[in-house]
Design a protein around this motif. Sequence first.
Motif, PDB file in Angstrom:
ATOM      1  N   MET A   1      48.720  68.138 -37.748  1.00  0.00           N
ATOM      2  CA  MET A   1      47.644  68.803 -37.215  1.00  0.00           C
ATOM      3  C   MET A   1      47.265  69.447 -39.163  1.00  0.00           C
ATOM      4  O   MET A   1      47.635  70.593 -39.133  1.00  0.00           O
ATOM      5  N   PRO A   2      45.507  69.594 -39.683  1.00  0.00           N
ATOM      6  CA  PRO A   2      45.728  70.228 -40.840  1.00  0.00           C
ATOM      7  C   PRO A   2      44.987  71.285 -40.700  1.00  0.00           C
ATOM      8  O   PRO A   2      44.672  71.658 -39.777  1.00  0.00           O
ATOM      9  N   GLY A   3      45.438  71.895 -42.292  1.00  0.00           N
ATOM     10  CA  GLY A   3      45.334  73.176 -42.227  1.00  0.00           C
ATOM     11  C   GLY A   3      44.085  73.545 -43.567  1.00  0.00           C
ATOM     12  O   GLY A   3      43.217  72.978 -43.422  1.00  0.00           O
ATOM     13  N   LYS A   4      44.147  74.508 -44.427  1.00  0.00           N
ATOM     14  CA  LYS A   4      43.390  74.823 -45.250  1.00  0.00           C
ATOM     15  C   LYS A   4      43.861  74.591 -46.553  1.00  0.00           C
ATOM     16  O   LYS A   4      44.906  73.865 -46.638  1.00  0.00           O
ATOM     17  N   MET A   5      42.743  74.096 -47.397  1.00  0.00           N
ATOM     18  CA  MET A   5      42.751  73.466 -48.772  1.00  0.00           C
ATOM     19  C   MET A   5      43.229  74.784 -49.665  1.00  0.00           C
ATOM     20  O   MET A   5      42.777  75.240 -49.814  1.00  0.00           O
TER      21      MET A   5
ATOM     22  N   ILE B   1      53.532  71.146 -46.697  1.00  0.00           N
ATOM     23  CA  ILE B   1      52.437  71.605 -47.797  1.00  0.00           C
ATOM     24  C   ILE B   1      52.568  69.659 -48.842  1.00  0.00           C
ATOM     25  O   ILE B   1      53.303  69.342 -49.067  1.00  0.00           O
ATOM     26  N   THR B   2      51.019  68.470 -49.415  1.00  0.00           N
ATOM     27  CA  THR B   2      51.490  68.379 -49.186  1.00  0.00           C
ATOM     28  C   THR B   2      50.219  68.302 -50.367  1.00  0.00           C
ATOM     29  O   THR B   2      48.859  69.155 -50.117  1.00  0.00           O
ATOM     30  N   LEU B   3      49.979  67.225 -51.499  1.00  0.00           N
ATOM     31  CA  LEU B   3      48.997  67.252 -52.414  1.00  0.00           C
ATOM     32  C   LEU B   3      48.076  65.872 -51.992  1.00  0.00           C
ATOM     33  O   LEU B   3      47.952  64.944 -52.335  1.00  0.00           O
ATOM     34  N   GLU B   4      46.982  66.038 -51.437  1.00  0.00           N
ATOM     35  CA  GLU B   4      45.153  65.458 -51.117  1.00  0.00           C
ATOM     36  C   GLU B   4      44.501  65.683 -51.911  1.00  0.00           C
ATOM     37  O   GLU B   4      44.486  66.430 -52.959  1.00  0.00           O
ATOM     38  N   PRO B   5      43.846  64.826 -51.364  1.00  0.00           N
ATOM     39  CA  PRO B   5      41.551  64.863 -52.464  1.00  0.00           C
ATOM     40  C   PRO B   5      41.307  66.230 -52.377  1.00  0.00           C
ATOM     41  O   PRO B   5      41.888  66.728 -51.047  1.00  0.00           O
ATOM     42  N   LYS B   6      41.057  66.734 -53.342  1.00  0.00           N
ATOM     43  CA  LYS B   6      40.408  68.192 -53.371  1.00  0.00           C
ATOM     44  C   LYS B   6      39.434  68.323 -51.822  1.00  0.00           C
ATOM     45  O   LYS B   6      38.975  69.110 -51.265  1.00  0.00           O
ATOM     46  N   LYS B   7      38.816  66.936 -51.558  1.00  0.00           N
ATOM     47  CA  LYS B   7      38.514  67.410 -50.363  1.00  0.00           C
ATOM     48  C   LYS B   7      39.053  67.433 -48.854  1.00  0.00           C
ATOM     49  O   LYS B   7      38.414  67.605 -47.840  1.00  0.00           O
ATOM     50  N   GLY B   8      40.007  67.304 -49.083  1.00  0.00           N
ATOM     51  CA  GLY B   8      41.190  66.564 -47.440  1.00  0.00           C
ATOM     52  C   GLY B   8      40.958  65.993 -47.200  1.00  0.00           C
ATOM     53  O   GLY B   8      40.352  65.173 -47.138  1.00  0.00           O
ATOM     54  N   SER B   9      41.766  65.305 -45.928  1.00  0.00           N
ATOM     55  CA  SER B   9      42.676  64.557 -45.760  1.00  0.00           C
ATOM     56  C   SER B   9      42.735  64.999 -44.119  1.00  0.00           C
ATOM     57  O   SER B   9      43.290  66.379 -43.194  1.00  0.00           O
ATOM     58  N   ALA B  10      42.538  64.313 -43.575  1.00  0.00           N
ATOM     59  CA  ALA B  10      42.838  63.888 -41.886  1.00  0.00           C
ATOM     60  C   ALA B  10      44.013  63.957 -41.717  1.00  0.00           C
ATOM     61  O   ALA B  10      44.834  64.184 -40.663  1.00  0.00           O
ATOM     62  N   VAL B  11      44.742  63.293 -42.115  1.00  0.00           N
ATOM     63  CA  VAL B  11      46.816  62.906 -41.915  1.00  0.00           C
ATOM     64  C   VAL B  11      46.898  62.810 -43.091  1.00  0.00           C
ATOM     65  O   VAL B  11      46.338  62.336 -44.448  1.00  0.00           O
ATOM     66  N   PRO B  12      47.959  63.430 -43.471  1.00  0.00           N
ATOM     67  CA  PRO B  12      48.920  63.428 -44.256  1.00  0.00           C
ATOM     68  C   PRO B  12      48.846  62.069 -45.688  1.00  0.00           C
ATOM     69  O   PRO B  12      49.603  60.547 -45.310  1.00  0.00           O
ATOM     70  N   THR B  13      48.401  62.063 -46.833  1.00  0.00           N
ATOM     71  CA  THR B  13      48.689  61.336 -47.631  1.00  0.00           C
ATOM     72  C   THR B  13      49.231  60.784 -48.553  1.00  0.00           C
ATOM     73  O   THR B  13      49.721  59.872 -49.056  1.00  0.00           O
ATOM     74  N   GLY B  14      49.493  61.794 -49.241  1.00  0.00           N
ATOM     75  CA  GLY B  14      50.316  62.748 -50.740  1.00  0.00           C
ATOM     76  C   GLY B  14      51.611  62.826 -50.212  1.00  0.00           C
ATOM     77  O   GLY B  14      52.419  62.660 -49.119  1.00  0.00           O
ATOM     78  N   ALA B  15      52.725  62.717 -50.888  1.00  0.00           N
ATOM     79  CA  ALA B  15      53.749  63.659 -50.986  1.00  0.00           C
ATOM     80  C   ALA B  15      53.627  65.377 -50.578  1.00  0.00           C
ATOM     81  O   ALA B  15      52.973  66.065 -50.750  1.00  0.00           O
TER      82      ALA B  15
END
Length: 268
Positions: free
Chosen positions: A215-219, A246-260
């Motif tokens: 479940m996504p939290g804040k950026m 904690i993952t690294l994502e595009p600045k606008k955020g992601s709905a599911v984890p995409t980064g490391a």
Amino acid sequence: MLDLSALGVLDETQESSLEQHVAACAECRSELVELRDAAGLLAHAATPLAPSHELRGRILAAAGADPRTQKPGLDTSRVVSIASRRPANLWRTLLKIAAGIAFVALAIGLIVIWRRDVNSRREIARLTHEMTLQQHQLNREHDARMREHDAVLLLSSREAKKMELAGTPAAQNARATFIFDPKTGRAMLMTEGLPAVPADKAYEVWFIPKGHSPMPGKMFTVDAGGRAMASEQVPEEAREHMTVAITLEPKKGSAVPTGAIYLSSPSS
């Protein structure tokens, strides 16, 4: 020859010779103007006399006028010589010069005022920019104090739970502390040692309930030391048993984890 020229008694040859000299001699030219002005005033020094009827008739006949239409005894006291008009012409010239000077002075004044207005606008824009930067700085400091206050409240709460997050191979020197209230879900994340991120990237918090999808939290972003303090709100369904990552994502955020994954807590 200057005196004779002022009285108008030179012949054409003499007058032409004098004009050639006056054109190249400022001193004689100035003296000639003064003499002509003085000669013009001589018309007012003598008592005006009426012309004789014979002279008057010849003049009117030469001008093509009918002497019978003129009344005898014409008052010639109002006749003014051409030379006497020069003072009036001089005044008109001076007035034109004064008007020109006034116009130039007005134009210069307008230019000065315009430049001052431009400089004032630039100064106002600079001060406004500085005030905006200071206001942003004050807002950041205020937010930081509020986060510190929330962190102190959570740390002092007997019901708060504390989780330690360890760095993964993507950020081995990173670590974080996650504190949350199981009843209200209020939480605070404090990190250090995270790598700096590109301008188009940001870190994202993930709450992973046991047996459920993340479940996504804040950026959030970090400072030069990899530190960050971010407030969070834990979803109700993740408060009992969850993993925080904690993952690294595009600045606008992601709905599911995409980064490391950079940080992760032990499974609970």
